[in-house]
Motif scaffolding. Structure first.
Motif, PDB file in Angstrom:
ATOM      1  N   ASN A 292     -26.275  32.824 -40.533  1.00  0.00           N
ATOM      2  CA  ASN A 292     -26.360  33.604 -39.290  1.00  0.00           C
ATOM      3  C   ASN A 292     -27.653  34.410 -39.151  1.00  0.00           C
ATOM      4  N   CYS A 293     -28.749  33.811 -39.564  1.00  0.00           N
ATOM      5  CA  CYS A 293     -30.055  34.407 -39.267  1.00  0.00           C
ATOM      6  C   CYS A 293     -31.109  33.302 -39.227  1.00  0.00           C
ATOM      7  N   SER A 294     -32.236  33.627 -38.636  1.00  0.00           N
ATOM      8  CA  SER A 294     -33.299  32.665 -38.403  1.00  0.00           C
ATOM      9  C   SER A 294     -34.001  32.252 -39.695  1.00  0.00           C
ATOM     10  N   THR A 295     -34.423  30.993 -39.750  1.00  0.00           N
ATOM     11  CA  THR A 295     -35.211  30.527 -40.896  1.00  0.00           C
ATOM     12  C   THR A 295     -36.528  31.280 -41.014  1.00  0.00           C
ATOM     13  N   ARG A 296     -36.959  31.935 -39.955  1.00  0.00           N
ATOM     14  CA  ARG A 296     -38.208  32.705 -39.980  1.00  0.00           C
ATOM     15  C   ARG A 296     -38.132  33.905 -40.918  1.00  0.00           C
ATOM     16  N   PHE A 297     -36.942  34.238 -41.395  1.00  0.00           N
ATOM     17  CA  PHE A 297     -36.815  35.355 -42.335  1.00  0.00           C
ATOM     18  C   PHE A 297     -37.299  34.977 -43.736  1.00  0.00           C
TER      19      PHE A 297
END
Length: 401
Positions: free
Chosen positions: A359-364
């Motif tokens: 539940n978070c972007s791969t950009r993290f």
């Protein structure tokens, strides 16, 4: 090789320098970067002008820009680095083998790091900051497209650290194409090589050196939208993963969508992508619910677009999503969007990647985001360092008895 020998000599002094001196050196570099920002911009403008004349791709141009925001990000990264504990001399293990025989396993700098990179002036500053604080010498070979920017950045770093006990020789910038071969053959002087560039380039480095290589050759990241996903949340995450910085290696290239939600979810995702200028390649099943998508061609599932282009593919369930990712991904970063804890747990356990998100972007997948202060890159290796590589990835250890 004489200059490489000077880096080696300076690195041995840097390795035993105090944390206070290394922190002061970082602060001096940050201060001088701010003072020289106009000169840096002028040199970066020259590189951008030359790149546009040579018709360099938009994704490389994006990376080449050294904007005020990128400078601020580097300066913040240096401040964050200064707040971290000393990576040198940490006791990992300690035991008494016999009375009077005490064994300690302590962290110690790797030595001299060679970095070959393309188009990213901010990457130069990130690796320089991490190398300095971790006590490693550094030899840098940037791409010709960023020659002017890289040159002034190295000059600034040298000037800012000239009065340090380890001297400014701890860092060296090399420029010619021939220097790449010299660096690859410098196993007597260089302890670790970090290439950052295309798959072909990284593979070339791996095949033509005896120096250990750390890094990744591809960033073929995936995001799987499960049938239990919150649609509003999922759309926002997908847009961030593709749009926020599409030229980055941690941007999602393929979106896998559970077949049960294709009719209801895909029109929402398509609307958001179209509004943000994203072109969609879709498999046959997904394309039925997409108005603007073009058919996927053979091999598209293995593409790293590094642009506002993506694949959308239908999958039967989380197990099929994992199978696809492990078969076609690059073991970089992959994410699941779900409200089902069992599916989230399965995904995290079975996806074989350096970074696996729920539940978070791969950009993290980024050293700054991870609180590492900065990163030298993302490693997909399973030895020594994996994922965003910060200070811990730039130290080894020695036993003392």
């Amino acid at each position: 090789m004489t200059l490489f020998g000077e880096v080696r000599k300076a690195s041995s002094l840097l390795a035993v320098s105090s944390l206070e001196e290394r922190r002061e050196a970082l602060a001096s570099i940050s201060k001088l970067l701010e003072e020289e920002k106009d000169r840096i911009k002028a040199e970066n403008d020259k590189d951008l002008e030359n790149a546009e004349k040579e018709g360099i791709s938009s994704s490389i141009l994006h990376r080449l820009v050294f904007s005020p925001d990128k400078l601020k990000s580097v300066e913040k990264g240096y401040r964050d680095l200064c707040s971290l504990s000393d990576p040198i001399g940490k006791i990992r293990e300690k035991r008494e083998l016999d009375p009077g025989f005490v064994l300690e396993k302590k962290t110690f700098p790797i030595g001299v790091i060679g970095m070959i990179f393309e188009a990213r002036p901010d990457a130069l500053l990130q690796i320089a900051g991490l190398s300095l604080l971790s006590g490693n010498g550094l030899i840098l070979k940037g791409g010709k497209e960023a020659a002017n920017t890289n040159r002034i950045l190295v000059d600034i770093i040298k000037k800012a650290t000239a009065s340090c006990s380890f001297s400014s020789s701890w860092i060296l910038g090399i420029e010619s194409r021939e220097d790449v071969q010299v660096l690859l053959s410098a196993d007597k002087y260089v302890d670790l090589l970090i290439p950052r560039g295309s798959n072909k380039f990284v593979r070339y480095c791996m095949d033509n050196t005896r120096i250990p290589v750390m890094g990744h050759s591809d960033g073929k990241c995936h995001t799987f939208v499960d049938n239990s996903a919150n649609f509003e949340k999922a759309v926002k995450i997908c847009v961030d993963a593709k749009v926020q910085y599409s030229a980055a290696c941690n941007a999602t290239e393929t979106f896998l969508v559970h077949k049960d939600i294709l009719p209801s979810f895909l029109p929402l995702l398509e609307k958001a992508f179209v509004e943000n200028g994203v072109k969609i390649h879709a498999d046959e099943e997904s394309k039925r619910y997409l108005k603007t998508a073009i058919p996927m061609e053979c091999g598209d599932e293995d593409n790293e677009y590094l642009d506002k282009v993506c694949n959308i593919m239908a999958v039967e369930d989380v197990k099929k999503a994992v199978e696809h990712i492990n078969a076609h991904g690059s073991h970089h970063t992959d994410a699941i969007i779900t409200e089902n804890e069992e599916n989230a747990s399965y995904f995290v356990s079975f996806v074989d990647s350096a970074d696996v998100f729920v539940n978070c972007s791969t950009r993290f997948a980024d050293g700054y985001r991870f609180g590492l202060g900065a990163e030298v890159g993302i490693s997909t290796s399973k030895l020594h360092a994996r994922g965003p590589v910060g200070l811990d990835g730039l130290v080894t250890y020695k036993y003392t008895l």
